[in-house]
Design a protein around this motif. Structure first.
Motif, mmCIF file in Angstrom:
data_model
loop_
_atom_site.group_PDB
_atom_site.id
_atom_site.type_symbol
_atom_site.label_atom_id
_atom_site.label_comp_id
_atom_site.label_asym_id
_atom_site.label_seq_id
_atom_site.Cartn_x
_atom_site.Cartn_y
_atom_site.Cartn_z
ATOM 1 N N VAL A 1 2.990 -8.540 8.000
ATOM 2 C CA VAL A 1 2.694 -8.800 6.593
ATOM 3 C C VAL A 1 2.853 -10.300 6.345
ATOM 4 O O VAL A 1 3.909 -10.867 6.614
ATOM 5 C CB VAL A 1 3.614 -8.016 5.636
ATOM 6 C CG1 VAL A 1 3.257 -8.338 4.179
ATOM 7 C CG2 VAL A 1 3.506 -6.515 5.885
ATOM 8 N N ARG B 1 -1.158 -3.252 12.633
ATOM 9 C CA ARG B 1 -1.828 -3.479 11.351
ATOM 10 C C ARG B 1 -1.412 -4.838 10.796
ATOM 11 O O ARG B 1 -0.271 -5.270 10.999
ATOM 12 C CB ARG B 1 -1.461 -2.382 10.344
ATOM 13 C CG ARG B 1 -1.876 -0.996 10.783
ATOM 14 C CD ARG B 1 -1.514 0.067 9.771
ATOM 15 N NE ARG B 1 -0.074 0.171 9.565
ATOM 16 C CZ ARG B 1 0.590 -0.275 8.508
ATOM 17 N NH1 ARG B 1 -0.065 -0.877 7.528
ATOM 18 N NH2 ARG B 1 1.891 -0.127 8.405
ATOM 19 N N ASN C 1 -1.610 -7.144 7.163
ATOM 20 C CA ASN C 1 -1.930 -7.202 5.739
ATOM 21 C C ASN C 1 -1.245 -8.411 5.108
ATOM 22 O O ASN C 1 -0.394 -9.057 5.720
ATOM 23 C CB ASN C 1 -1.488 -5.917 5.036
ATOM 24 C CG ASN C 1 -2.273 -4.711 5.509
ATOM 25 O OD1 ASN C 1 -3.462 -4.591 5.250
ATOM 26 N ND2 ASN C 1 -1.607 -3.809 6.224
ATOM 27 N N VAL D 1 0.181 -10.047 1.072
ATOM 28 C CA VAL D 1 0.351 -9.944 -0.372
ATOM 29 C C VAL D 1 0.045 -11.309 -0.975
ATOM 30 O O VAL D 1 0.312 -12.348 -0.362
ATOM 31 C CB VAL D 1 1.767 -9.474 -0.771
ATOM 32 C CG1 VAL D 1 2.006 -8.050 -0.287
ATOM 33 C CG2 VAL D 1 2.842 -10.406 -0.230
ATOM 34 N N LEU E 1 4.154 -1.764 2.983
ATOM 35 C CA LEU E 1 3.091 -2.118 3.911
ATOM 36 C C LEU E 1 3.491 -1.971 5.374
ATOM 37 O O LEU E 1 2.613 -1.831 6.238
ATOM 38 C CB LEU E 1 2.606 -3.544 3.644
ATOM 39 C CG LEU E 1 1.767 -3.712 2.373
ATOM 40 C CD1 LEU E 1 1.508 -5.192 2.095
ATOM 41 C CD2 LEU E 1 0.450 -2.947 2.478
ATOM 42 N N ALA F 1 1.721 3.562 4.786
ATOM 43 C CA ALA F 1 0.635 2.580 4.697
ATOM 44 C C ALA F 1 -0.166 2.519 5.993
ATOM 45 O O ALA F 1 -0.881 1.542 6.235
ATOM 46 C CB ALA F 1 1.198 1.200 4.363
ATOM 47 N N ILE G 1 -3.812 1.282 6.114
ATOM 48 C CA ILE G 1 -4.147 -0.003 5.488
ATOM 49 C C ILE G 1 -4.037 -1.133 6.506
ATOM 50 O O ILE G 1 -2.972 -1.355 7.083
ATOM 51 C CB ILE G 1 -3.200 -0.297 4.308
ATOM 52 C CG1 ILE G 1 -3.240 0.840 3.277
ATOM 53 C CG2 ILE G 1 -3.594 -1.618 3.645
ATOM 54 C CD1 ILE G 1 -2.228 0.674 2.160
ATOM 55 N N THR G 2 -5.125 -1.842 6.708
ATOM 56 C CA THR G 2 -5.100 -3.056 7.511
ATOM 57 C C THR G 2 -6.189 -4.010 7.020
ATOM 58 O O THR G 2 -7.242 -3.569 6.543
ATOM 59 C CB THR G 2 -5.257 -2.772 9.012
ATOM 60 O OG1 THR G 2 -4.913 -3.947 9.765
ATOM 61 C CG2 THR G 2 -6.672 -2.356 9.373
#
Length: 223
Positions: free
Chosen positions: A124, A165, A167, A169, A204, A209, A212-213
């Motif tokens: 993340v 993954r 991601n 923010v 995340l 989650a 989600i990627t």
């Protein structure tokens, strides 16, 4: 539960992320250039690590993996801000923003990837709302954070199907004592509390989650 590295783990947002992940039962290693604080409660805290230097970061992450038994997630919090107009500004500001916002994320991710790919995991990154809506004097900062977003999206595709993954923010202004001092008259209704950001970051890296990627998630409420 995962073994998690949090870069910039001694700062306001970093501490909030460390606290939230520790509360949830993760084993957290906080890494920072600053000296190790005595009051940070986590599995391992490593100060004095230059997150822009590959050899130093690789050595730190090898130590963490050995101490915790692997690395399952990486949170790239380390970064900074400078207000600098293009007209009359300095190239040093651009170099500094690249170095502390984008280079640290790249170096850290490269060092963590062999560990994350071994057992699967998540990354993340902390981008910024300013990457999509920069204002006056935000160009060096916004450009570096746009790079973080591009890194996130490209790396997510690179690692798709390989068990990792990626991601990001994109918070508005983080509600910190420094920001309150620097901007005493600002409208703080859209500022994001560190604890609220930490909860999204924790989600995340969670199994919930897992679908989600490549996402860059705006954060614009106190929470």
């Amino acid at each position: 539960m995962a073994n998690v590295i949090v870069t910039g783990g001694f700062g306001v947002l970093g501490r909030a992320v460390v606290a939230e992940l520790t509360r949830l039962g993760h084993a957290v290693a906080a890494v920072d250039l600053a000296a190790t604080p005595a009051d940070l409660a986590c599995a391992l805290a490593l100060g004095g690590v230059d997150l822009g230097e590959q050899d130093a970061v690789e050595a730190a992450y090898t130590r963490i993996a050995e101490a915790l038994g692997g690395i399952g997630a990486l949170i790239n919090v380390a970064g900074g801000f400078v207000w600098e107009p293009v007209d009359g500004g300095t190239l040093e500001a651009w170099d500094r923003m690249y170095g502390i916002n984008l280079r640290t994320a790249v170096v850290s991710t490269r060092a963590a990837l062999p560990h994350l790919l071994r057992d699967g995991g998540a990354v993340v990154n902390i981008g910024a709302n300013a990457a999509t809506q920069p204002g006056t004097g935000m160009a060096p900062y916004a450009a570096s954070k746009s790079g973080v977003r591009a890194l996130t999206e490209s790396l997510a595709e690179e690692l798709r199907g390989r068990g990792v993954r990626v991601n990001a923010v994109l918070p508005t202004i983080i509600d910190t004592p420094t920001n309150r001092t620097d901007m005493p008259d600002a409208d703080k209704s859209g500022w994001v509390r560190p604890e609220a950001a930490a909860r999204v970051i924790a989600f995340l890296i969670s199994a919930e989650a897992g679908a989600i990627t490549g996402a860059s998630i705006p954060l614009s409420l106190a929470g």
